[in-house]
Design an enzyme around this catalytic site. Structure first.
Site, PDB file in Angstrom:
ATOM      1  CG  ASP A  96      -0.383   0.291   2.518  1.00 55.23           C
ATOM      2  OD1 ASP A  96       0.846   0.518   2.602  1.00 55.23           O
ATOM      3  OD2 ASP A  96      -1.123   0.302   3.516  1.00 55.23           O
ATOM      4  CG  ASP A 260      -2.820  -4.219   7.311  1.00 63.53           C
ATOM      5  OD1 ASP A 260      -2.260  -3.395   8.053  1.00 63.53           O
ATOM      6  OD2 ASP A 260      -3.698  -3.899   6.485  1.00 63.53           O
TER       7      ASP A 260
END
Length: 429
Positions: A96, A260
């Site tokens: 990301d 996550d």
């Protein structure tokens, strides 16, 4: 439901000397260090998330050194992290942009095209579009429309969606082995559901929900319910930065495919109480407080006391040495519980003594701390865990002290949490 560990170069020196409190002889940073999946017998997660903001680049440095950055881009994420697919089949390597690192920027420093290049260089299996964090969140009963929110919120929302559209088009050149992920940002359940619909219409079949870190679990549940209702079941969901990991059933209820977190590792040294994790006979997570015995010559609080003359540094070093030896002696049966606690609390008092605090309040605080430490030492949790950290470190894993030691405890926590998640998954099949 898969658990991804958000890595930030969280390695330890396997040859670290606990008694001398120093690294192994000739140790080279990173090359000789080990990641949790290398140190433990089994990887304590199902994949790794790497943020571009953590890796950094020439314009916006991250946590990686220049040499590490170049090697990461040259070798790819799996080789740099020593996380090969051959050894860890079915694992995810997700990227990301690390929106929190540029949260104060008027817009993300990354564009769709260069983000796709970053994912291509890294060999990622999954990657998120560049998003922009929204910190506002409406309370129950309030649902502001797009025209009613502040300009900054509206702009962040629109930037995230525009980047999503551009990213999906650019990601097509990475081929079918790469899964592009749109990122949902919003200020309310309705706005996040609307964003999810628009991203799905662009073609995304995997969406990441961002901006939930400061939200309470009931708010996260409302977001998940709204987003899930807005999407076909074929669209998978990932929850970015999910720290409330005791709430796995909420994720399962709303069909979350992955999440996550760094929570198990970070709580080892950032939580006031929940430093060492264990599982009860009923299968629940339980927690112990690590015994704080900081280095007298390195601890900022003790150094400040020494400079102002309220503490003799040599006396502090003596108390530190006695505390360490007493805890180790207790673990081998050479000291009683009270002897160990007396030594630990004597050092604790030197560290926390404040002449402005009344004697009564100091005594009450000391009694509370002694009780917490007594539970940790009485239960001897390090003897009931078979992970490599506890097998090799013993009671050292329960001593809150240096980074190498504290991260070991965090790696133990990852092992415990992944075991807990595996049991949860078996129960919900």
């Amino acid at each position: 439901m898969k658990f991804l560990f958000a890595d930030s170069l969280d390695t330890i020196d396997p040859a670290y000397n606990f008694v001398a409190d120093r690294n192994g002889t000739g140790r080279t940073v990173h090359r000789d260090d080990q990641y949790p999946h290398e140190f433990l017998d089994r990887a304590p997660y199902d994949g790794i998330l790497v943020s571009r903001g953590i890796v950094g680049d020439a314009r916006y440095p991250g946590k990686y050194s220049e040499a590490q950055l170049m090697r990461f881009r040259r070798e790819g994420a799996r080789r740099f992290l020593r996380y090969p697919l051959e050894r860890f089949p079915d694992s995810i390597m997700m990227g990301d942009c690390g929106a929190f690192t540029y949260r104060n920027f008027p817009e993300p420093p990354y564009r769709a095209g260069d983000t796709v290049e970053f994912y291509a260089d890294g060999g990622f299996s999954h990657g998120c579009a560049p998003d922009h964090l929204i910190f506002d969140f409406d309370e129950v009963g309030i649902e502001r429309a797009l025209i009613d929110v502040p300009e900054d919120v509206r702009r962040r929302y629109e930037i995230t969606l525009q980047n999503g559209a551009e990213f999906f088009a650019e990601a097509a050149r990475l081929g079918p082995d790469f899964t592009p992920m749109g990122v949902i940002q919003g200020w309310s359940t309705r706005s996040m559901a609307d964003a999810a619909r628009q991203l799905a219409a662009m073609g995304f079949d995997y969406l990441a929900i961002g901006g939930t870190v400061p939200l309470k679990i009931d708010q996260i549940r409302r977001v998940l319910a709204a987003v899930r209702d807005a999407l076909p079941n074929s669209v998978r969901l990932h929850l970015l930065g999910f720290g409330k990991i005791e709430e796995l059933r909420s994720l399962e209820e709303f069909g979350v495919s992955s999440f996550d977190t760094t929570s198990p590792l970070l709580r080892a040294f950032k939580d006031a109480r929940k430093n060492y994790w264990a599982r009860t006979s009923d299968g629940d997570l339980s927690y112990y407080t690590a015994i704080r015995i900081p280095q007298a010559i390195e601890n900022n609080k003790l150094k400040h006391k020494a400079l102002e003359g309220s503490l003799n540094q040599e006396a502090a070093r003596h108390l530190e040495d006695v505390a360490l030896k007493s805890v180790r002696a207790y673990s081998t049966g050479e000291a009683t519980l009270d002897q160990s606690l007396d030594a630990v609390m004597a050092y604790w008092a030197a560290l926390n003594w404040d002449e402005e605090t009344s004697p009564t309040r100091r005594a009450e605080a000391a009694a509370r701390q002694r009780k917490v430490y007594a539970k940790t030492l009485t239960d001897r949790p390090w003897e009931h865990c078979g992970c490599r950290v506890c097998r090799e470190s013993g009671v050292e894993a329960l001593i809150f002290r240096t980074s190498n030691r504290n991260k070991r405890r965090g790696i133990h926590n990852l092992h415990v949490f992944h075991t807990h998640l595996n049991e949860f998954r078996r129960e919900t099949v």
